[in-house]
Scaffold this active site. Structure first.
Site, short mmCIF file in Angstrom:
data_model
loop_
_atom_site.label_atom_id
_atom_site.label_comp_id
_atom_site.label_asym_id
_atom_site.label_seq_id
_atom_site.Cartn_x
_atom_site.Cartn_y
_atom_site.Cartn_z
N SER B 13 0.86 -1.18 0.00
CA SER B 13 0.00 0.00 0.00
C SER B 13 0.89 1.23 0.00
O SER B 13 1.90 1.24 -0.72
CB SER B 13 -0.94 -0.06 1.19
OG SER B 13 -1.90 0.94 1.11
N HIS B 40 -2.62 -1.10 -3.56
CA HIS B 40 -3.75 -0.18 -3.37
C HIS B 40 -3.52 1.04 -4.22
O HIS B 40 -2.43 1.58 -4.26
CB HIS B 40 -3.86 0.24 -1.90
CG HIS B 40 -4.23 -0.90 -1.01
ND1 HIS B 40 -4.04 -0.85 0.34
CD2 HIS B 40 -4.76 -2.11 -1.27
CE1 HIS B 40 -4.46 -1.99 0.88
NE2 HIS B 40 -4.89 -2.77 -0.08
N ASP B 133 -4.79 -4.49 5.57
CA ASP B 133 -5.10 -5.41 4.47
C ASP B 133 -3.85 -6.27 4.22
O ASP B 133 -2.73 -5.78 4.30
CB ASP B 133 -5.46 -4.60 3.22
CG ASP B 133 -6.01 -5.49 2.11
OD1 ASP B 133 -6.58 -6.55 2.42
OD2 ASP B 133 -5.87 -5.11 0.93
#
Ligand SMILES: C[S@@+](CC[C@H](N)C(=O)[O-])C[C@H]1O[C@@H](n2cnc3c(N)ncnc32)[C@H](O)[C@@H]1O
Lengths: 272, 197
Positions: B13, B40, B133
């Site tokens: 991310s 992401h 995540d």
């Protein structure tokens, strides 16, 4: 939880036998995820429990059907797609006194309302009949109502502008408590009904078919079958618009389409 | 029992772009393992990420098309606003289902799906990131017998993601800096990696 592919196949087969719904050509990986979610939601320990519940009544199956399908959608998803539709397809629609458009797999309708607004701004809505179909009866009901969470409207407005919207999105809905209620003027020529792309045949001829993020759930064989259904439902030179990651170019019908916008996945059926 | 790795999945991310470039730029044409990047991204930003990576990498980097078959020597990027699933015939499926951990693509979704299919032949890598995540995903990789690698939080711009992964795993198989990862990947390529399990 681990669900074996063989167990999933069994479940799919029993559904087909009892209810005639055929999920055997759907993405197994996606079905697996949905099943895990459903087991969790309905508090079943395994697929056998789910299966016996499912086969008990039509209502149970209906409930299952409405959960197994992925219905996530939004207004003006991929603004550049809508912009391209406006630029490349609207001029063609304008040549007809009356046009018919089909959103196959319309879910809760956000995509249809988006297109309807752009049609209205191009003075095309009043002479169009826009059909939205889905296999999920819950989402069809919601689509018909056209009421969406108000909190989404800020995002949608931004994408509406990027799609080339001319007004303000808020001109088209009434804000009431936390809902955005779309105006009956926009709804005037929208029609919603049940239609199953896997088993039902062509029900009309359309100048434009929009089918976005539905075919990603089908395997190549089923995709080819659905492309044939679309070909049967398009006049020569009619348009087909797919989702941003879908394409007709890998299927046997590819020679029957011309690519209009490769990036936005807009195709046109060949002329005679 | 010995085993080989057939697929590498990498999740990252915020801060991961530079790390990925650093990891990929030294992989040569003869690197055979397919790599999937679940990063992401801002939604509605389109394919440019592949172009960016291609400027730095020898290997072909491409955004995934649905139903595509996983091929050797290719680096795949999951498209923005879709989750990536893997089918048992080693093809890709995309889905627009609900966000997971406020993310689509979600690292958990792809790692869990890849773990079911590739089991002990999967290597999962968690990089820098500001949310959690990937933790459940890397844990699924572990449960299915795959190899678990986490970026050393000391080298991460954002530590939450690698730290959550380490926390859920207990002990990852490896905790690496980005450059160590590249060196390690190259040993996997020669298929001489074997782990006692
Ligand atoms: C992800 S939604 C797509 C919504 C919208 N077109 C979009 O792109 O935002 C997919 C829809 O396809 C519908 N669907 C799945 N299988 C179908 C079938 N066999 N026939 C018609 N619709 C189907 C689902 O119920 C769901 O509402």
């Amino acid at each position: 939880m681990l669900l074996e592919e063989s167990e999933i196949r069994m479940l799919i087969y029993s559904i087909y036998e009892k209810y005639g719904y055929d999920f055997s050509n759907y993405s197994k990986a996606s079905i697996r995820r949905r099943l895990i979610r459903i087991l969790d939601l309905l508090e079943f320990n395994n697929l056998k429990e789910l299966q016996s519940w499912l086969l008990k009544s039509n209502e149970n199956f209906e409930r299952f059907l409405n959960e197994v399908t992925v219905n996530v959608t939004e207004m003006f998803r991929d603004p550049t797609f809508f912009k391209s539709l406006k630029e490349r397809v609207f001029p063609y629609l304008k040549t007809f006194p009356y046009t018919k458009i089909w959103h196959a797999g319309c879910s809760t309708g956000e995509e249809m309302y988006s297109l309807a607004i752009l049609l209205e701004e191009a003075k095309l809505l009043s002479k169009a009949q826009v059909y939205g179909t889905d296999i999920n009866t819950n989402v069809i009901r919601e689509a018909r109502e056209g009421i969406y969470p108000l909190k989404e409207m800020a995002d949608y407005s931004r994408n509406y502008v990027r799609a080339g919207g001319k007004e303000s999105l808020s001109n088209y809905y009434l804000a009431k408590f936390d809902s955005a209620i779309f105006s009956s003027h926009i709804k005037q020529n929208l029609l919603f009904s049940y239609h199953n792309l896997v088993t039902d045949s062509s029900f009309n001829e359309f100048n434009l078919i929009v089918c976005r993020n539905v075919l990603i759930y089908f395997d190549r064989e089923l995709q080819a079958k659905v492309f044939q259904l679309f070909l049967d439902s398009l006049p020569p030179l009619g348009y087909l618009a797919l989702g941003s990651k879908e394409s007709v170019l890998f299927d046997k019908q590819r020679d029957q389409f011309e690519v209009i916008d490769e990036k936005e996945r807009i195709y046109r059926k060949n002329g005679l | 029992m010995k085993r080989d790795i057939e697929l590498i999945v990498i999740g990252g991310s915020s801060g991961s772009l530079d790390v990925v470039i650093e990891m990929l730029k030294d992989l040569e044409k003869d690197f055979e393992l397919p790599i999937i990047l679940v990063l992401h991204r801002l939604k509605n930003t389109r394919a440019y990420l592949a172009d960016l990576f291609n400027r730095y990498c020898v290997l072909e980097v491409k955004e995934i098309e649905e139903k595509e078959e996983i091929k050797k020597g290719t680096v795949y990027i999951v498209p923005a606003n879709y989750h990536l699933l893997i089918e048992s015939d080693h093809t890709f499926s995309l889905t627009v289902s609900e966000k997971v951990n406020f993310s689509r693509p979600s690292i958990d979704v792809t790692f869990e799906s890849a773990a079911i299919i590739f089991q002990e032949k999967l290597a999962g890598v968690i990089l820098t990131g500001a949310n959690r995540d990937g933790a459940a995903g890397i844990n699924a990789v572990k449960r299915m017998g795959g190899l678990c690698i986490v970026q050393d939080p000391k080298t991460a711009t954002m530590k939450t993601m690698p730290e959550s992964a380490i926390q859920i795993l207990g002990t990852p198989d490896y905790v690496f800096s980005p450059s160590e990862m590249t060196i390690f990947f190259k040993t996997l390529k020669k298929s001489n990696y074997a782990k006692e399990i």
